[in-house]
Design a protein around this motif. Structure first.
Motif, short mmCIF file in Angstrom:
data_model
loop_
_atom_site.label_atom_id
_atom_site.label_comp_id
_atom_site.label_asym_id
_atom_site.label_seq_id
_atom_site.Cartn_x
_atom_site.Cartn_y
_atom_site.Cartn_z
N GLN A 157 36.56 -1.89 -43.29
CA GLN A 157 36.95 -3.28 -43.51
C GLN A 157 37.87 -3.39 -44.72
OE1 GLN A 157 36.10 -6.01 -41.45
NE2 GLN A 157 37.75 -6.88 -42.64
N VAL A 158 37.55 -2.64 -45.77
CA VAL A 158 38.40 -2.63 -46.98
C VAL A 158 39.79 -2.09 -46.62
CG1 VAL A 158 38.71 -1.52 -49.22
CG2 VAL A 158 36.51 -2.53 -48.63
N ALA A 159 39.82 -1.01 -45.84
CA ALA A 159 41.11 -0.43 -45.42
C ALA A 159 41.88 -1.42 -44.55
CB ALA A 159 40.89 0.88 -44.68
N LEU A 160 41.18 -2.10 -43.64
CA LEU A 160 41.83 -3.09 -42.77
C LEU A 160 42.39 -4.24 -43.60
CD1 LEU A 160 42.49 -4.12 -39.92
CD2 LEU A 160 40.21 -5.15 -39.88
N ASP A 161 41.63 -4.72 -44.58
CA ASP A 161 42.12 -5.80 -45.44
C ASP A 161 43.36 -5.37 -46.21
OD1 ASP A 161 40.01 -7.36 -44.57
OD2 ASP A 161 38.79 -7.08 -46.37
N ALA A 162 43.36 -4.13 -46.71
CA ALA A 162 44.53 -3.62 -47.44
C ALA A 162 45.74 -3.53 -46.52
CB ALA A 162 44.21 -2.25 -48.04
N LEU A 163 45.51 -3.07 -45.30
CA LEU A 163 46.60 -2.97 -44.33
C LEU A 163 47.16 -4.34 -43.98
CD1 LEU A 163 48.25 -1.01 -42.64
CD2 LEU A 163 46.49 -1.13 -40.88
#
Length: 119
Positions: free
Chosen positions: A57-63
């Motif tokens: 989720q953190v990676a998706l938010d950053a993307l």
């Protein structure tokens, strides 16, 4: 395997109950699948999956943030490019229309409404 999902609330309640079960020192299950030792790996698997989900989720938010920043950059650059096309080819050119903008001649001309006269 059940076809329905366990709600997040129910899952947390089960995890909390498991930790409470661990504190019952004289608990002895007659069913081997209901022992603390049998349940512990499942709780650990859930915790690991929750941790992985948070990381994703953190990676998706950053993307998403990076995609938005690139979109803002593109929008700004295209605004400049459209103004350059307008300056080079004119407000009523086919080049303006090819960029998805209206030609000056296609805009409605607003005329003031005649004043009402009272008789």
């Amino acid at each position: 395997m059940p076809k329905s999902r366990v709600s997040a609330k129910e899952l947390q309640e089960d995890i909390d109950a498991f930790y409470a079960l661990k504190l019952i020192t004289d608990y002895k299950s007659h069913d081997p699948s209901a022992t603390v030792e049998a349940i512990a790996p499942v709780v650990e698997k859930i915790r690991a999956k929750q941790e992985a989900l948070i990381a994703h989720q953190v990676a998706l938010d950053a993307l998403r943030d990076e995609l938005n920043a690139a979109g803002v950059e593109l929008h700004g650059k295209m605004g400049v490019a459209k103004n350059q096309v307008r300056a080079q080819y004119g407000d009523d050119s086919n080049e303006i229309a090819s960029l998805g903008l209206k030609k000056k001649s296609e805009h409605k001309i607003r005329r003031p409404k005649p004043a009402k006269t009272e008789a």
